[in-house]
Design a protein around this motif. Structure first.
Motif, PDB file in Angstrom:
ATOM      1  N   VAL A   1      47.591  94.343  56.966  1.00  0.00           N
ATOM      2  CA  VAL A   1      47.710  93.663  55.681  1.00  0.00           C
ATOM      3  C   VAL A   1      48.197  94.686  54.655  1.00  0.00           C
ATOM      4  O   VAL A   1      47.635  95.772  54.534  1.00  0.00           O
TER       5      VAL A   1
ATOM      6  N   GLU B   1      53.847  90.946  59.234  1.00  0.00           N
ATOM      7  CA  GLU B   1      52.630  91.489  58.621  1.00  0.00           C
ATOM      8  C   GLU B   1      52.315  90.753  57.322  1.00  0.00           C
ATOM      9  O   GLU B   1      53.209  90.390  56.562  1.00  0.00           O
ATOM     10  N   HIS B   2      51.025  90.559  57.104  1.00  0.00           N
ATOM     11  CA  HIS B   2      50.560  89.792  55.956  1.00  0.00           C
ATOM     12  C   HIS B   2      50.650  90.623  54.677  1.00  0.00           C
ATOM     13  O   HIS B   2      50.320  91.810  54.671  1.00  0.00           O
TER      14      HIS B   2
ATOM     15  N   TRP C   1      42.211  84.807  55.032  1.00  0.00           N
ATOM     16  CA  TRP C   1      43.142  85.232  56.077  1.00  0.00           C
ATOM     17  C   TRP C   1      42.393  85.956  57.187  1.00  0.00           C
ATOM     18  O   TRP C   1      42.631  85.714  58.375  1.00  0.00           O
TER      19      TRP C   1
END
Length: 187
Positions: A49, A81-82, A100
């Motif tokens: 993240v 990727e977040h 998330w």
């Protein structure tokens, strides 16, 4: 993505943090250590993240549209990727970060980034309070020199050390990048 591995949360590693106007800092090799962590997480297919600060203060280095808002090139997120955007130091406040992580069953997180006494400390406190098993990577974080409430100048090393002391044992485990990398590759 392997949700059985801890999520690496990289906080505010934006171009503004490399701007000399940000101030005197410690841990000059922190970005390189974060890059090594990121490479290891990617190789392990572990969750990553990236947290980006977007300021609500006109003129800030993090004001929307400024070059400083962009992620540092070596740490830019991949499309898989977040990315979490925040407007306050704590990455969990008014964001989708907790949801998330919970939706994916992620209970362990590893934090790196800047600044140790602000966004890292605020986010780690919330993570610990929310029940996440949280590790802060001391040598992959950095702080800036500042003046305390009594007018005493404090070095970046002092600010960094105090922030880590505030977190240690109550909200997070404090570790170093070599130990975290050994633990990841040993899983």
């Amino acid at each position: 993505m392997r949700s059985d591995l801890p999520a690496l949360i990289i906080i505010d590693m934006q171009k503004a943090m490399a701007n000399p106007a940000a101030g005197q800092r410690n841990n000059p090799d922190a970005a390189e250590r974060i890059a090594r962590l990121l490479a290891a997480w990617r190789a392990a297919d572990a969750p990553v993240v990236h947290v980006r600060h977007i300021s609500r203060t006109p003129g800030s280095l993090f004001w929307p549209g400024q070059a400083g808002v962009q992620f540092q090139d070596a740490l830019a997120p991949l499309p898989s990727e977040h990315v979490v955007e925040k407007n306050v130091p704590d990455a969990f406040i008014h964001s989708t970060l907790e949801r998330w992580l919970r939706v994916r069953g992620i209970e362990r997180i590893v934090m790196a980034g800047v600044s140790t006494n602000n966004s890292v400390e605020g986010s780690a406190r919330s993570a610990g309070n929310l029940g996440f098993d949280t590790t802060v990577v001391a040598d992959a974080c950095f702080a800036f020199a500042c003046t305390d409430y009594a007018g005493q100048a404090r070095s970046a090393d002092e600010v960094h050390a105090m922030a880590l002391a505030n977190l240690n044992g109550e909200y997070a485990t404090i570790s170093d990048s070599a130990s975290v990398l050994r633990a990841l590759t040993g899983m």
